[in-house]
Design an enzyme around this catalytic site. Structure first.
Site, PDB file in Angstrom:
ATOM      1  N   GLY A  13      31.651  46.815  32.361  1.00  0.00           N
ATOM      2  CA  GLY A  13      30.391  47.218  32.970  1.00  0.00           C
ATOM      3  C   GLY A  13      29.971  48.589  32.474  1.00  0.00           C
ATOM      4  O   GLY A  13      29.427  49.410  33.214  1.00  0.00           O
ATOM      5  N   ASP A  63      31.724  38.367  29.496  1.00  0.00           N
ATOM      6  CA  ASP A  63      31.681  38.109  30.929  1.00  0.00           C
ATOM      7  C   ASP A  63      33.083  38.336  31.468  1.00  0.00           C
ATOM      8  O   ASP A  63      34.025  37.641  31.076  1.00  0.00           O
ATOM      9  CB  ASP A  63      31.234  36.663  31.168  1.00  0.00           C
ATOM     10  CG  ASP A  63      31.155  36.279  32.634  1.00  0.00           C
ATOM     11  OD1 ASP A  63      31.696  37.013  33.482  1.00  0.00           O
ATOM     12  OD2 ASP A  63      30.562  35.231  32.933  1.00  0.00           O
ATOM     13  N   VAL A  64      33.252  39.288  32.379  1.00  0.00           N
ATOM     14  CA  VAL A  64      34.588  39.633  32.848  1.00  0.00           C
ATOM     15  C   VAL A  64      35.261  38.489  33.604  1.00  0.00           C
ATOM     16  O   VAL A  64      36.479  38.494  33.786  1.00  0.00           O
ATOM     17  CB  VAL A  64      34.584  40.897  33.736  1.00  0.00           C
ATOM     18  CG1 VAL A  64      34.194  42.124  32.933  1.00  0.00           C
ATOM     19  CG2 VAL A  64      33.700  40.712  34.960  1.00  0.00           C
ATOM     20  N   SER A 142      35.041  51.364  46.434  1.00  0.00           N
ATOM     21  CA  SER A 142      33.827  51.927  47.043  1.00  0.00           C
ATOM     22  C   SER A 142      34.148  52.361  48.459  1.00  0.00           C
ATOM     23  O   SER A 142      35.065  51.810  49.101  1.00  0.00           O
ATOM     24  CB  SER A 142      32.714  50.872  47.076  1.00  0.00           C
ATOM     25  OG  SER A 142      31.626  51.289  47.887  1.00  0.00           O
ATOM     26  N   TYR A 154      30.768  42.443  49.367  1.00  0.00           N
ATOM     27  CA  TYR A 154      31.064  43.634  48.572  1.00  0.00           C
ATOM     28  C   TYR A 154      32.196  44.447  49.199  1.00  0.00           C
ATOM     29  O   TYR A 154      33.123  44.896  48.502  1.00  0.00           O
ATOM     30  CB  TYR A 154      29.797  44.476  48.465  1.00  0.00           C
ATOM     31  CG  TYR A 154      29.866  45.667  47.544  1.00  0.00           C
ATOM     32  CD1 TYR A 154      29.802  45.508  46.164  1.00  0.00           C
ATOM     33  CD2 TYR A 154      29.967  46.963  48.056  1.00  0.00           C
ATOM     34  CE1 TYR A 154      29.836  46.613  45.313  1.00  0.00           C
ATOM     35  CE2 TYR A 154      30.004  48.064  47.220  1.00  0.00           C
ATOM     36  CZ  TYR A 154      29.935  47.888  45.850  1.00  0.00           C
ATOM     37  OH  TYR A 154      29.977  48.985  45.022  1.00  0.00           O
ATOM     38  N   ALA A 157      35.484  42.659  48.671  1.00  0.00           N
ATOM     39  CA  ALA A 157      35.915  42.753  47.271  1.00  0.00           C
ATOM     40  C   ALA A 157      36.450  44.145  46.957  1.00  0.00           C
ATOM     41  O   ALA A 157      37.495  44.283  46.287  1.00  0.00           O
ATOM     42  CB  ALA A 157      34.751  42.408  46.347  1.00  0.00           C
ATOM     43  N   LYS A 158      35.779  45.176  47.433  1.00  0.00           N
ATOM     44  CA  LYS A 158      36.211  46.536  47.147  1.00  0.00           C
ATOM     45  C   LYS A 158      37.505  46.882  47.867  1.00  0.00           C
ATOM     46  O   LYS A 158      38.344  47.630  47.339  1.00  0.00           O
ATOM     47  CB  LYS A 158      35.102  47.526  47.513  1.00  0.00           C
ATOM     48  CG  LYS A 158      33.874  47.451  46.610  1.00  0.00           C
ATOM     49  CD  LYS A 158      34.222  47.634  45.140  1.00  0.00           C
ATOM     50  CE  LYS A 158      32.995  47.836  44.269  1.00  0.00           C
ATOM     51  NZ  LYS A 158      33.345  47.985  42.839  1.00  0.00           N
TER      52      LYS A 158
END
Length: 252
Positions: A13, A63-64, A142, A154, A157-158
């Protein structure tokens, strides 16, 4: 001091925002940097800018979440630069919504890019790092890992990235590899601008609100995260692993 001089870094990214700032900062410190992004043209443009500033960089499209694409990209890095010493897991997306509105696709897309992407990249990178007896893996978490309205996907995931980081530190430490995470608060990027627009406010209003909530009385910029990443990536940080550094200006 050695820092990151002559090391090889991959920044996922890396074409814009925090990723581009980290890539540029590592290159300025003497690292050879692979800017990896879903948008190959943007990655190449960022790499070109780094080279124009006197650094060494290549831009790669991948694409990761696609293992085959990532294997090809990492193979290119090792072929081009001869090693792979530093991995910055920075690729991410937002699909914000309140829980009752969030779709399965909103959930799985965010999980795939942040978590699966970091898993694939870390697994591929450690092969080279273990062989070399040296490595630095830095993942972008984050402050939302602590919970944030409209970000169930989010935030989860973080938080997951923090668990992944601590596990990588345990498993890879005996091979000279450290794993740490950075948890930014408000950082002004195109992504946060899009978030502001979704909330019906301007980025200026979001910046002012963030500054008011932070003891340092300002919002964050990508360079703030780049400096933190450079610390974790440095050779001198070899006794620091399994840590999560919150870069929030003191805001909770």
């Amino acid at each position: 001091m050695p820092g990151v001089s002559n090391r090889v870094a991959v920044v996922t990214g890396g074409a814009q925002g925090i990723g581009a700032a980290v890539a540029g900062h590592l290159a300025a410190g003497g690292a050879r940097v692979a800017v990896l992004d879903l948008n190959k043209d943007s990655a190449e443009l960022t790499a070109k800018g780094i080279e124009q500033a006197g650094g060494t960089a290549i831009g790669l499209g991948a694409d990761v979440t696609d293992r085959a694409q990532m294997e090809e990209a990492f193979g290119r890095v090792v072929e081009e630069f001869g090693s792979l010493d530093i991995l910055i897991n920075n690729a991410g997306v937002l699909r914000d919504n309140l829980l009752f509105k969030m779709s399965d696709d909103d959930w799985t897309t965010v999980m795939a890019v942040h978590l699966q992407g970091a898993f694939i990249a870390s697994q591929l990178a450690q092969k080279h790092m273990v062989k070399n007896g040296y490595g630095r893996i830095i993942s972008m978490s984050s402050s939302s890992a602590l919970g944030n309205r409209g970000q169930a996907n989010y935030s989860a995931a973080k938080a997951g990235l923090q668990g992944l980081t601590r596990t990588l530190a345990i498993e890879l430490g005996p091979f000279g590899i450290t794993a740490n995470a950075i948890a930014p608060g408000f950082i002004e990027t195109d992504m946060t601008k899009a978030t502001a627009e979704r909330m019906g406010i301007t980025i200026e209003q979001m910046r002012e609100a963030s500054a008011a909530a932070a003891p340092v009385r300002r919002g964050g910029v990508p360079a703030d995260i780049a400096h933190a990443a450079a610390f974790f990536a440095a050779e001198e940080a070899g006794y620091v692993t399994g840590q999560v550094l919150y870069v929030t200006g003191g805001a909770k």
